[in-house]
Design an enzyme around this catalytic site. Sequence first.
Site, PDB file in Angstrom:
ATOM      1  N   GLY A  10       5.867  -1.849   0.436  1.00  0.00           N
ATOM      2  CA  GLY A  10       4.672  -2.461  -0.209  1.00  0.00           C
ATOM      3  C   GLY A  10       3.820  -1.193  -0.597  1.00  0.00           C
ATOM      4  N   PHE A  11       2.258  -1.491  -0.970  1.00  0.00           N
ATOM      5  CA  PHE A  11       1.810  -0.400  -1.614  1.00  0.00           C
ATOM      6  C   PHE A  11       1.364   0.516  -0.660  1.00  0.00           C
ATOM      7  CE2 PHE A  11      -3.134   0.370  -2.139  1.00  0.00           C
ATOM      8  CZ  PHE A  11      -2.844   1.500  -2.805  1.00  0.00           C
ATOM      9  N   GLY A  13       2.274   0.887   2.663  1.00  0.00           N
ATOM     10  CA  GLY A  13       3.737   1.359   3.346  1.00  0.00           C
ATOM     11  C   GLY A  13       4.374   2.354   2.802  1.00  0.00           C
ATOM     12  N   LYS A  34      10.246  -7.503   4.121  1.00  0.00           N
ATOM     13  CA  LYS A  34      11.046  -8.654   3.728  1.00  0.00           C
ATOM     14  C   LYS A  34      11.299  -8.927   2.365  1.00  0.00           C
ATOM     15  CE  LYS A  34      10.003 -13.799   4.176  1.00  0.00           C
ATOM     16  NZ  LYS A  34       8.883 -14.763   4.828  1.00  0.00           N
ATOM     17  N   THR A 123      -7.786  -4.476   8.646  1.00  0.00           N
ATOM     18  CA  THR A 123      -8.783  -4.243   7.502  1.00  0.00           C
ATOM     19  C   THR A 123     -10.251  -4.131   7.876  1.00  0.00           C
ATOM     20  OG1 THR A 123      -9.547  -5.274   5.524  1.00  0.00           O
ATOM     21  CG2 THR A 123      -8.276  -6.567   7.346  1.00  0.00           C
ATOM     22  N   ASP A 124     -11.228  -3.613   7.146  1.00  0.00           N
ATOM     23  CA  ASP A 124     -12.475  -3.601   7.430  1.00  0.00           C
ATOM     24  C   ASP A 124     -13.052  -5.089   7.255  1.00  0.00           C
ATOM     25  OD1 ASP A 124     -12.480  -4.016   4.499  1.00  0.00           O
ATOM     26  OD2 ASP A 124     -14.041  -2.358   4.397  1.00  0.00           O
ATOM     27  N   GLU A 125     -12.138  -6.124   6.380  1.00  0.00           N
ATOM     28  CA  GLU A 125     -12.507  -7.544   6.247  1.00  0.00           C
ATOM     29  C   GLU A 125     -12.625  -8.248   7.514  1.00  0.00           C
ATOM     30  OE1 GLU A 125     -10.762  -9.386   2.681  1.00  0.00           O
ATOM     31  OE2 GLU A 125     -10.310  -7.092   1.721  1.00  0.00           O
ATOM     32  N   TYR A 147      -7.157 -14.757   4.707  1.00  0.00           N
ATOM     33  CA  TYR A 147      -6.471 -13.662   5.089  1.00  0.00           C
ATOM     34  C   TYR A 147      -7.435 -12.852   6.067  1.00  0.00           C
ATOM     35  CZ  TYR A 147      -5.913  -8.659   4.227  1.00  0.00           C
ATOM     36  OH  TYR A 147      -5.834  -7.256   4.430  1.00  0.00           O
ATOM     37  N   LYS A 151      -5.796 -11.693   9.943  1.00  0.00           N
ATOM     38  CA  LYS A 151      -5.835 -10.376  10.276  1.00  0.00           C
ATOM     39  C   LYS A 151      -6.809 -10.191  11.722  1.00  0.00           C
ATOM     40  CE  LYS A 151      -4.206  -7.202   8.520  1.00  0.00           C
ATOM     41  NZ  LYS A 151      -2.974  -6.549   8.610  1.00  0.00           N
ATOM     42  N   LYS A 186      -4.532  -6.928  -7.193  1.00  0.00           N
ATOM     43  CA  LYS A 186      -5.543  -6.615  -6.819  1.00  0.00           C
ATOM     44  C   LYS A 186      -6.444  -5.705  -7.951  1.00  0.00           C
ATOM     45  CE  LYS A 186      -4.205  -7.526  -2.781  1.00  0.00           C
ATOM     46  NZ  LYS A 186      -3.180  -6.636  -2.064  1.00  0.00           N
TER      47      LYS A 186
HETATM   48  P1  NAD Z   1       1.088  -4.971   0.174  1.00  0.00           P
HETATM   49  O1  NAD Z   1       0.909  -6.573  -0.312  1.00  0.00           O
HETATM   50  O2  NAD Z   1       1.276  -4.191  -1.027  1.00  0.00           O
HETATM   51  O3  NAD Z   1       2.524  -5.135   0.749  1.00  0.00           O
HETATM   52  C1  NAD Z   1       2.660  -5.913   2.153  1.00  0.00           C
HETATM   53  C2  NAD Z   1       4.229  -5.494   2.269  1.00  0.00           C
HETATM   54  O4  NAD Z   1       4.618  -6.134   3.356  1.00  0.00           O
HETATM   55  C3  NAD Z   1       5.138  -5.876   1.160  1.00  0.00           C
HETATM   56  O5  NAD Z   1       6.195  -4.862   1.225  1.00  0.00           O
HETATM   57  C4  NAD Z   1       6.030  -6.935   1.710  1.00  0.00           C
HETATM   58  O6  NAD Z   1       7.157  -7.259   1.300  1.00  0.00           O
HETATM   59  C5  NAD Z   1       6.065  -7.014   3.335  1.00  0.00           C
HETATM   60  N1  NAD Z   1       5.873  -8.257   4.096  1.00  0.00           N
HETATM   61  C6  NAD Z   1       5.214  -9.247   3.886  1.00  0.00           C
HETATM   62  N2  NAD Z   1       5.529 -10.216   4.857  1.00  0.00           N
HETATM   63  C7  NAD Z   1       6.420  -9.534   5.285  1.00  0.00           C
HETATM   64  C8  NAD Z   1       7.322 -10.081   6.622  1.00  0.00           C
HETATM   65  N3  NAD Z   1       7.112 -11.231   6.966  1.00  0.00           N
HETATM   66  N4  NAD Z   1       8.078  -9.375   7.218  1.00  0.00           N
HETATM   67  C9  NAD Z   1       8.294  -8.005   6.646  1.00  0.00           C
HETATM   68  N5  NAD Z   1       7.692  -7.672   5.506  1.00  0.00           N
HETATM   69  C10 NAD Z   1       6.644  -8.237   4.873  1.00  0.00           C
HETATM   70  O7  NAD Z   1      -0.022  -4.778   1.275  1.00  0.00           O
HETATM   71  P2  NAD Z   1      -0.834  -3.417   1.303  1.00  0.00           P
HETATM   72  O8  NAD Z   1      -1.795  -3.396   0.108  1.00  0.00           O
HETATM   73  O9  NAD Z   1       0.259  -2.162   1.344  1.00  0.00           O
HETATM   74  O10 NAD Z   1      -1.450  -3.581   2.639  1.00  0.00           O
HETATM   75  C11 NAD Z   1      -0.665  -3.083   3.989  1.00  0.00           C
HETATM   76  C12 NAD Z   1      -1.399  -3.272   5.201  1.00  0.00           C
HETATM   77  O11 NAD Z   1      -2.808  -2.657   5.020  1.00  0.00           O
HETATM   78  C13 NAD Z   1      -1.720  -4.749   5.461  1.00  0.00           C
HETATM   79  O12 NAD Z   1      -1.468  -5.169   6.848  1.00  0.00           O
HETATM   80  C14 NAD Z   1      -3.218  -5.135   4.895  1.00  0.00           C
HETATM   81  O13 NAD Z   1      -3.899  -5.990   5.607  1.00  0.00           O
HETATM   82  C15 NAD Z   1      -3.813  -3.646   5.188  1.00  0.00           C
HETATM   83  N6  NAD Z   1      -4.914  -3.112   4.671  1.00  0.00           N
HETATM   84  C16 NAD Z   1      -4.798  -3.196   3.166  1.00  0.00           C
HETATM   85  C17 NAD Z   1      -6.042  -2.858   2.157  1.00  0.00           C
HETATM   86  C18 NAD Z   1      -5.782  -2.694   0.810  1.00  0.00           C
HETATM   87  O14 NAD Z   1      -6.821  -2.440   0.249  1.00  0.00           O
HETATM   88  N7  NAD Z   1      -4.613  -2.960   0.146  1.00  0.00           N
HETATM   89  C19 NAD Z   1      -7.035  -2.461   2.831  1.00  0.00           C
HETATM   90  C20 NAD Z   1      -7.099  -2.567   4.411  1.00  0.00           C
HETATM   91  C21 NAD Z   1      -5.974  -2.779   5.050  1.00  0.00           C
HETATM   92  P1  TYD Z   2      -9.490  -7.395  -4.301  1.00  0.00           P
HETATM   93  O1  TYD Z   2      -8.704  -6.336  -5.105  1.00  0.00           O
HETATM   94  O2  TYD Z   2      -8.998  -8.974  -4.561  1.00  0.00           O
HETATM   95  O3  TYD Z   2      -9.598  -7.092  -2.834  1.00  0.00           O
HETATM   96  P2  TYD Z   2     -10.743  -7.639  -1.727  1.00  0.00           P
HETATM   97  O4  TYD Z   2     -10.757  -9.001  -1.966  1.00  0.00           O
HETATM   98  O5  TYD Z   2      -9.485  -7.791  -0.440  1.00  0.00           O
HETATM   99  O6  TYD Z   2     -11.556  -6.797  -1.410  1.00  0.00           O
HETATM  100  O7  TYD Z   2     -10.907  -7.464  -4.808  1.00  0.00           O
HETATM  101  C1  TYD Z   2     -11.854  -6.524  -4.780  1.00  0.00           C
HETATM  102  C2  TYD Z   2     -13.176  -7.134  -5.526  1.00  0.00           C
HETATM  103  O8  TYD Z   2     -12.852  -7.223  -6.837  1.00  0.00           O
HETATM  104  C3  TYD Z   2     -13.513  -8.380  -4.812  1.00  0.00           C
HETATM  105  O9  TYD Z   2     -15.011  -8.366  -4.674  1.00  0.00           O
HETATM  106  C4  TYD Z   2     -13.207  -9.509  -5.867  1.00  0.00           C
HETATM  107  C5  TYD Z   2     -13.236  -8.599  -7.095  1.00  0.00           C
HETATM  108  N1  TYD Z   2     -12.256  -9.302  -8.284  1.00  0.00           N
HETATM  109  C6  TYD Z   2     -12.585  -9.659  -9.385  1.00  0.00           C
HETATM  110  O10 TYD Z   2     -14.063  -9.707  -9.722  1.00  0.00           O
HETATM  111  N2  TYD Z   2     -11.795  -9.857 -10.453  1.00  0.00           N
HETATM  112  C7  TYD Z   2     -10.259  -9.972  -9.928  1.00  0.00           C
HETATM  113  O11 TYD Z   2      -9.689 -10.527 -10.817  1.00  0.00           O
HETATM  114  C8  TYD Z   2     -10.195  -9.496  -8.584  1.00  0.00           C
HETATM  115  C9  TYD Z   2      -8.374  -9.622  -8.073  1.00  0.00           C
HETATM  116  C10 TYD Z   2     -11.038  -9.173  -7.786  1.00  0.00           C
END
Ligand code: NAD
Ligand code: TYD
Length: 333
Positions: A10-11, A13, A34, A123-125, A147, A151, A186
């Site tokens: 994923g992103f 990771g 997965k 996550t901070d969420e 979500y 978490k 996102k």
């Molecule tokens: P992502 O959605 O880009 O990637 C998630 C990865 O997990 C994918 O490669 C997917 O195939 C894999 N996956 C999903 N379900 C699975 C399962 N059951 N078994 C094995 N693999 C599985 O997510 P991301 O943005 O890289 O986030 C990674 C982690 O960081 C998550 O736990 C997320 O909650 C946390 N996080 C993300 C952000 C953000 O801004 N992206 C911020 C804070 C915390």
């Molecule tokens: P997102 O990237 O989905 O992350 P999160 O909801 O986990 O913070 O969204 C970031 C912010 O952008 C959130 O306040 C919702 C807003 N947003 C839009 O305004 N339009 C969009 O199409 C999306 C995906 C998010």
Amino acid sequence: MKLLVTGGAGFIGSNFVRYILKKYPSYRIVNLDKLTYAGNRGNISDLNANPRHEFIRGDIADRTTVDEAMAKVDAAVNFAAETHVDRSIASATAFIKTNISGTHTLLESARKHRLSRFVHISTDEVYGSIPRGSFTEKSGLNPSSPYSSSKAGADLIARSYFITHKVPVIITRSSNNFGPFQYPEKVIPLFVINALEDKPLPLYGNGLNVRDWLYVLDNCEAIDKVLHKGKDGEIYNIGGSTHLSNVELTKKILEMLGKSSKLIKKVDDRPAHDFRYAVNCTKIANDLGWRPRAIFDEALAATITWYEINKPWWKKIINNNYREYYRKQYGRA
Ligand code: NAD
Ligand code: TYD
């Protein structure tokens, strides 16, 4: 060290796997993913021939697969999750299964295999929204989306495995990440790609919701510090110290791309849209010496350039499944 990384296609990771393999020439990584819609072998194709990287396609909720992977390693970092708030509103089932049951399966296996460290990426969420100020690691959990609730549930189970079973769990809670390889659902990659294609940027509600933006490589560095120097049973907040409203962020993206603000399209708000996330990062700064390095505008510009250069990467994703999802979920843009 032999490290299990879950969700390493994923992103965050995939960025983390690359970061660790480069920084520690003796480390080996078992990458369990997965490959859901969000996982992509293309995110780690540069590692195909690397003998220190083993990829296993599998589910973190499947005990047999997890035990096989866990038996090979000393420590684990759990990134695997369902991660998109909008999808969790449409259907929460996969979030409960992966984020809660999957984390529980990993913890049971880590207990059995006596891992030396289990870093759980949260996550901070989980703290919920805060109108001003910021949450510390001692703040209560007040999640509002399926979500963030899933978490928060995983965090509590992970903490209980430290307290009850002495599994050496550490939890990180980071703010919104951005950077290369982020799935274009996102907001940053979605808006960059839409702007590149002269398509509308669907801004939810009044656009005043605030997020704290953290460059993904800064997060990788923080997780690396937590993995090596963190204290068992602790929680560490990780923030980017860049608080922007969505409309400010959107205008920056359009400006950097030389596109008109007429591309902004105000659309219906997300249900229960958290207004503002903010974490206090004094603990990780004082205890582990981490602070974000990236200058936001430079990191955003570099990220935009990455999406400009890597058009085939996102075109493939859009053509495969994203467009259909987008039409179905929102019926707009
Ligand atoms: P992502 O959605 O880009 O990637 C998630 C990865 O997990 C994918 O490669 C997917 O195939 C894999 N996956 C999903 N379900 C699975 C399962 N059951 N078994 C094995 N693999 C599985 O997510 P991301 O943005 O890289 O986030 C990674 C982690 O960081 C998550 O736990 C997320 O909650 C946390 N996080 C993300 C952000 C953000 O801004 N992206 C911020 C804070 C915390
Ligand atoms: P997102 O990237 O989905 O992350 P999160 O909801 O986990 O913070 O969204 C970031 C912010 O952008 C959130 O306040 C919702 C807003 N947003 C839009 O305004 N339009 C969009 O199409 C999306 C995906 C998010």
